[in-house]
Design a protein around this motif. Sequence first.
Motif, PDB file in Angstrom:
ATOM      1  N   GLN A 171      13.470   7.638   5.986  1.00 15.11           N
ATOM      2  CA  GLN A 171      14.187   6.381   5.792  1.00 15.11           C
ATOM      3  C   GLN A 171      14.096   5.514   7.042  1.00 15.11           C
ATOM      4  OE1 GLN A 171      18.048   6.910   4.048  1.00 15.11           O
ATOM      5  NE2 GLN A 171      18.814   5.037   4.954  1.00 15.11           N
ATOM      6  N   LEU A 172      14.141   4.195   6.840  1.00  9.44           N
ATOM      7  CA  LEU A 172      14.180   3.213   7.927  1.00  9.44           C
ATOM      8  C   LEU A 172      15.219   2.164   7.598  1.00  9.44           C
ATOM      9  CD1 LEU A 172      10.883   3.739   7.352  1.00  9.44           C
ATOM     10  CD2 LEU A 172      10.742   2.149   9.201  1.00  9.44           C
ATOM     11  N   SER A 173      15.787   1.580   8.639  1.00  9.91           N
ATOM     12  CA  SER A 173      16.595   0.374   8.446  1.00  9.91           C
ATOM     13  C   SER A 173      15.737  -0.789   8.935  1.00  9.91           C
ATOM     14  CB  SER A 173      17.893   0.454   9.246  1.00  9.91           C
ATOM     15  OG  SER A 173      17.609   0.462  10.632  1.00  9.91           O
ATOM     16  N   TRP A 174      15.857  -1.931   8.315  1.00  8.95           N
ATOM     17  CA  TRP A 174      14.996  -3.067   8.649  1.00  8.95           C
ATOM     18  C   TRP A 174      15.811  -4.241   9.151  1.00  8.95           C
ATOM     19  CZ3 TRP A 174       9.892  -2.435   8.759  1.00  8.95           C
ATOM     20  CH2 TRP A 174       9.343  -1.395   8.009  1.00  8.95           C
ATOM     21  N   LYS A 175      15.327  -4.872  10.206  1.00 10.86           N
ATOM     22  CA  LYS A 175      15.878  -6.150  10.648  1.00 10.86           C
ATOM     23  C   LYS A 175      15.143  -7.231   9.854  1.00 10.86           C
ATOM     24  CE  LYS A 175      17.338  -5.002  15.317  1.00 10.86           C
ATOM     25  NZ  LYS A 175      18.677  -4.678  15.000  1.00 10.86           N
ATOM     26  N   PRO A 176      15.855  -8.293   9.481  1.00  8.66           N
ATOM     27  CA  PRO A 176      15.228  -9.325   8.658  1.00  8.66           C
ATOM     28  C   PRO A 176      14.277 -10.226   9.440  1.00  8.66           C
ATOM     29  CG  PRO A 176      17.488  -9.925   9.152  1.00  8.66           C
ATOM     30  CD  PRO A 176      17.278  -8.537   9.711  1.00  8.66           C
ATOM     31  N   VAL A 177      13.341 -10.810   8.713  1.00  3.68           N
ATOM     32  CA  VAL A 177      12.447 -11.818   9.272  1.00  3.68           C
ATOM     33  C   VAL A 177      13.315 -12.967   9.778  1.00  3.68           C
ATOM     34  CG1 VAL A 177      10.654 -13.490   8.680  1.00  3.68           C
ATOM     35  CG2 VAL A 177      10.521 -11.149   7.803  1.00  3.68           C
ATOM     36  N   GLY A 178      12.950 -13.494  10.946  1.00  3.13           N
ATOM     37  CA  GLY A 178      13.713 -14.567  11.561  1.00  3.13           C
ATOM     38  C   GLY A 178      14.722 -14.099  12.589  1.00  3.13           C
ATOM     39  N   ARG A 179      14.984 -12.809  12.635  1.00  3.35           N
ATOM     40  CA  ARG A 179      15.958 -12.250  13.582  1.00  3.35           C
ATOM     41  C   ARG A 179      15.366 -12.225  14.978  1.00  3.35           C
ATOM     42  NH1 ARG A 179      19.933  -8.023  13.244  1.00  3.35           N
ATOM     43  NH2 ARG A 179      20.685  -9.178  11.451  1.00  3.35           N
ATOM     44  N   ASN A 180      16.174 -12.590  15.964  1.00  5.60           N
ATOM     45  CA  ASN A 180      15.782 -12.461  17.370  1.00  5.60           C
ATOM     46  C   ASN A 180      15.911 -11.006  17.783  1.00  5.60           C
ATOM     47  OD1 ASN A 180      15.310 -15.232  17.931  1.00  5.60           O
ATOM     48  ND2 ASN A 180      17.503 -15.569  18.046  1.00  5.60           N
ATOM     49  N   VAL A 181      14.951 -10.537  18.583  1.00  2.60           N
ATOM     50  CA  VAL A 181      14.994  -9.179  19.128  1.00  2.60           C
ATOM     51  C   VAL A 181      14.786  -9.263  20.633  1.00  2.60           C
ATOM     52  CG1 VAL A 181      14.239  -8.040  17.014  1.00  2.60           C
ATOM     53  CG2 VAL A 181      12.532  -8.811  18.639  1.00  2.60           C
ATOM     54  N   ALA A 182      15.305  -8.286  21.342  1.00  2.00           N
ATOM     55  CA  ALA A 182      15.193  -8.266  22.800  1.00  2.00           C
ATOM     56  C   ALA A 182      14.518  -6.985  23.251  1.00  2.00           C
ATOM     57  CB  ALA A 182      16.575  -8.378  23.438  1.00  2.00           C
ATOM     58  N   ARG A 183      13.660  -7.111  24.253  1.00  2.00           N
ATOM     59  CA  ARG A 183      13.001  -5.944  24.845  1.00  2.00           C
ATOM     60  C   ARG A 183      14.057  -4.924  25.261  1.00  2.00           C
ATOM     61  NH1 ARG A 183       9.024  -3.374  27.120  1.00  2.00           N
ATOM     62  NH2 ARG A 183       9.091  -2.579  29.235  1.00  2.00           N
ATOM     63  N   GLY A 184      13.804  -3.664  24.910  1.00  3.61           N
ATOM     64  CA  GLY A 184      14.698  -2.586  25.295  1.00  3.61           C
ATOM     65  C   GLY A 184      15.860  -2.345  24.343  1.00  3.61           C
ATOM     66  N   ARG A 185      15.966  -3.166  23.306  1.00  3.80           N
ATOM     67  CA  ARG A 185      17.037  -3.020  22.321  1.00  3.80           C
ATOM     68  C   ARG A 185      16.456  -2.420  21.033  1.00  3.80           C
ATOM     69  NH1 ARG A 185      21.574  -2.581  23.719  1.00  3.80           N
ATOM     70  NH2 ARG A 185      22.338  -3.444  21.788  1.00  3.80           N
ATOM     71  N   PRO A 186      17.289  -1.777  20.216  1.00  2.00           N
ATOM     72  CA  PRO A 186      16.787  -1.193  18.967  1.00  2.00           C
ATOM     73  C   PRO A 186      16.171  -2.239  18.039  1.00  2.00           C
ATOM     74  CG  PRO A 186      18.949  -0.313  19.496  1.00  2.00           C
ATOM     75  CD  PRO A 186      18.702  -1.448  20.456  1.00  2.00           C
ATOM     76  N   LEU A 187      15.007  -1.896  17.519  1.00  2.00           N
ATOM     77  CA  LEU A 187      14.296  -2.749  16.575  1.00  2.00           C
ATOM     78  C   LEU A 187      14.547  -2.265  15.151  1.00  2.00           C
ATOM     79  CD1 LEU A 187      12.325  -5.106  16.352  1.00  2.00           C
ATOM     80  CD2 LEU A 187      10.460  -3.511  16.755  1.00  2.00           C
ATOM     81  N   THR A 188      14.643  -0.957  15.005  1.00  2.00           N
ATOM     82  CA  THR A 188      14.936  -0.339  13.715  1.00  2.00           C
ATOM     83  C   THR A 188      15.458   1.071  13.981  1.00  2.00           C
ATOM     84  OG1 THR A 188      14.024   0.058  11.502  1.00  2.00           O
ATOM     85  CG2 THR A 188      12.637   0.658  13.338  1.00  2.00           C
ATOM     86  N   VAL A 189      16.076   1.667  12.991  1.00  2.00           N
ATOM     87  CA  VAL A 189      16.492   3.062  13.078  1.00  2.00           C
ATOM     88  C   VAL A 189      15.599   3.863  12.142  1.00  2.00           C
ATOM     89  CG1 VAL A 189      18.346   4.729  12.683  1.00  2.00           C
ATOM     90  CG2 VAL A 189      18.870   2.503  13.701  1.00  2.00           C
ATOM     91  N   LEU A 190      15.017   4.915  12.688  1.00  2.00           N
ATOM     92  CA  LEU A 190      14.127   5.796  11.936  1.00  2.00           C
ATOM     93  C   LEU A 190      14.861   7.094  11.647  1.00  2.00           C
ATOM     94  CD1 LEU A 190      11.071   5.353  14.303  1.00  2.00           C
ATOM     95  CD2 LEU A 190      11.421   4.196  12.133  1.00  2.00           C
TER      96      LEU A 190
END
Length: 148
Positions: free
Chosen positions: A47-66
């Motif tokens: 399973q994965l959790s997804w961040k939506p398109v258009g969301r800001n992300v920051a280096r070193g922060r979670p992008l998704t949970v695996l």
Amino acid sequence: METWAGCAFPTDRYYDLDADVWVKVEGGLARVGMTDVAQTRMGRLVQLSWKPVGRNVARGRPLTVLESAKWVGPLISPLTGVIRENNRIAFDADVAVANRDPYEVGWLYLIEYSNDQELEGLADGPKAFDHYREVIEREGIQCFRCAE
């Protein structure tokens, strides 16, 4: 492409060695996924959790949970920017797509990155291969790919 103990490392990418994440630069965009070593350590993805398109992300922060049968944890973003695309359709069709092909069809996000200097903090393909060769030897890793 370099290989060691069944683990593949495309030399045309950058790698966040601490997060076990690869980055393939495509113009001002960065395609991001987990390394062969990461998918092997994790085991078959369930399973994965997804961040939506258009969301800001920051280096070193979670992008998704695996989540796998033996591990749950974050995939850390290697770059700061905006998510322009995700590969949810491929993972909905086959959740283990990254276990089969972590560097091509098993990518996770396409990020429009905003800081070129962050790329300089990532390892190039040859440096990553040397690093992972040592990790593989030290930890006794033998990479595998899930069967169909």
